[in-house]
Design a protein around this motif. Structure first.
Motif, mmCIF file in Angstrom:
data_model
loop_
_atom_site.group_PDB
_atom_site.id
_atom_site.type_symbol
_atom_site.label_atom_id
_atom_site.label_comp_id
_atom_site.label_asym_id
_atom_site.label_seq_id
_atom_site.Cartn_x
_atom_site.Cartn_y
_atom_site.Cartn_z
ATOM 1 N N HIS A 1 5.012 -44.303 -17.986
ATOM 2 C CA HIS A 1 5.450 -43.025 -18.554
ATOM 3 C C HIS A 1 6.220 -42.177 -17.553
ATOM 4 O O HIS A 1 6.102 -42.382 -16.332
ATOM 5 N N VAL A 2 6.935 -41.216 -18.079
ATOM 6 C CA VAL A 2 7.607 -40.211 -17.243
ATOM 7 C C VAL A 2 6.989 -38.862 -17.590
ATOM 8 O O VAL A 2 7.115 -38.380 -18.711
ATOM 9 N N GLY A 3 6.295 -38.285 -16.619
ATOM 10 C CA GLY A 3 5.643 -37.008 -16.876
ATOM 11 C C GLY A 3 6.325 -35.854 -16.189
ATOM 12 O O GLY A 3 6.205 -34.717 -16.622
ATOM 13 N N CYS A 4 7.025 -36.107 -15.100
ATOM 14 C CA CYS A 4 7.588 -34.991 -14.338
ATOM 15 C C CYS A 4 8.971 -35.290 -13.793
ATOM 16 O O CYS A 4 9.787 -34.416 -13.674
ATOM 17 N N ASP A 5 9.202 -36.540 -13.412
ATOM 18 C CA ASP A 5 10.485 -36.918 -12.815
ATOM 19 C C ASP A 5 10.683 -36.327 -11.432
ATOM 20 O O ASP A 5 11.781 -36.369 -10.895
ATOM 21 N N SER B 1 8.211 -36.844 -8.906
ATOM 22 C CA SER B 1 7.313 -37.532 -7.992
ATOM 23 C C SER B 1 5.955 -36.877 -7.815
ATOM 24 O O SER B 1 5.288 -37.088 -6.816
ATOM 25 N N GLN B 2 5.554 -36.059 -8.795
ATOM 26 C CA GLN B 2 4.273 -35.371 -8.631
ATOM 27 C C GLN B 2 3.151 -35.922 -9.491
ATOM 28 O O GLN B 2 1.997 -35.898 -9.088
ATOM 29 N N CYS B 3 3.463 -36.407 -10.707
ATOM 30 C CA CYS B 3 2.378 -36.631 -11.675
ATOM 31 C C CYS B 3 1.795 -38.044 -11.654
ATOM 32 O O CYS B 3 0.693 -38.269 -12.115
ATOM 33 N N GLY B 4 2.565 -39.017 -11.164
ATOM 34 C CA GLY B 4 2.043 -40.376 -11.073
ATOM 35 C C GLY B 4 1.996 -41.145 -12.378
ATOM 36 O O GLY B 4 1.542 -42.291 -12.409
ATOM 37 N N ALA B 5 2.491 -40.556 -13.470
ATOM 38 C CA ALA B 5 2.468 -41.270 -14.760
ATOM 39 C C ALA B 5 3.323 -42.528 -14.724
ATOM 40 O O ALA B 5 3.136 -43.442 -15.528
ATOM 41 N N CYS B 6 4.258 -42.573 -13.788
ATOM 42 C CA CYS B 6 5.213 -43.692 -13.702
ATOM 43 C C CYS B 6 4.773 -44.741 -12.685
ATOM 44 O O CYS B 6 5.570 -45.608 -12.330
ATOM 45 N N LYS C 1 5.957 -44.999 -7.220
ATOM 46 C CA LYS C 1 6.311 -44.148 -8.347
ATOM 47 C C LYS C 1 7.692 -44.573 -8.824
ATOM 48 O O LYS C 1 8.685 -44.423 -8.102
ATOM 49 N N CYS D 1 9.667 -43.372 -10.817
ATOM 50 C CA CYS D 1 10.681 -42.324 -11.011
ATOM 51 C C CYS D 1 11.337 -41.958 -9.698
ATOM 52 O O CYS D 1 12.246 -41.141 -9.664
HETATM 53 S S1 FES Z 1 7.188 -39.258 -13.603
HETATM 54 FE FE1 FES Z 1 5.840 -37.965 -12.517
HETATM 55 S S2 FES Z 1 5.600 -38.970 -10.594
HETATM 56 FE FE2 FES Z 1 7.036 -40.180 -11.657
#
Ligand code: FES
Ligand code: FES
Length: 160
Positions: A36-40, A42-47, A57, A59
């Motif tokens: 997933h892409v949660g923030c783009d 590099s903070q959320c780790g969804a990717c 990561k 993204c």
């Molecule tokens: S989309 Fe959030 S860290 Fe990559």
């Protein structure tokens, strides 16, 4: 440019631009939308995915940087017969997910942690997950799921 890599054990290739992110290649070219892409930013780790065995990561990497690499995504975690792996099962058993958006990244991060440290303490799990944001669960049951997947006793499910 043409790139190719091994993704979840299979050869994959495609045309990308130099600026194409690895997460975009995985999702849009290969159709692996579990990453997933949660923030783009590099903070959320969804990717989070594994690139040559290292947590990364997706993204934050260009697809071209993974040219020739071995990449593992959440789609590669279950068995060939679709059986959940122990971490996935533990997240289910310990109510480690609610909306599930962060879950693929959490599982990929947790898998890296357990490869490095098979019996982490609760504090070590929490430290390791610093780069993964969950907006739903308050982390408590995610941490319990990871401890359970490592074979450690954890108290019964509590919903936060
Ligand atoms: S989309 Fe959030 S860290 Fe990559
Ligand atoms: S379960 Fe919803 S963001 Fe983590």
């Amino acid at each position: 440019m043409k790139i190719s890599m091994k993704v979840n054990g299979r050869e994959a290739s495609g045309e990308v631009e130099g600026r194409t992110l690895l997460v975009t290649f995985l999702r849009e070219t290969l159709g692996l939308t579990g990453t997933h892409v949660g923030c783009d930013t590099s903070q959320c780790g969804a990717c989070s995915v594994h690139v040559d065995g290292q947590l990364a990561k997706a993204c934050t990497m260009f697809a071209a940087e993974a040219d020739g690499a071995e990449v593992k995504t959440i789609e590669g975690m279950a068995g060939a017969d679709g059986a959940l792996n122990p971490l996935q099962q533990a997240f289910q058993d310990h109510h480690g997910l609610q909306c599930g958006f962060c879950t693929p990244g959490m599982i990929m991060a947790a898998d890296s942690l357990l490869a490095e440290n098979p019996k982490p303490t609760e504090g070590e799990v929490r430290d390791y997950l610093e780069g993964n944001i969950c907006r739903c669960t308050g982390y408590h049951n995610i941490v319990k799921a990871i401890l359970a997947a490592s074979g450690q006793d954890v108290p019964p499910v509590s919903v936060e």
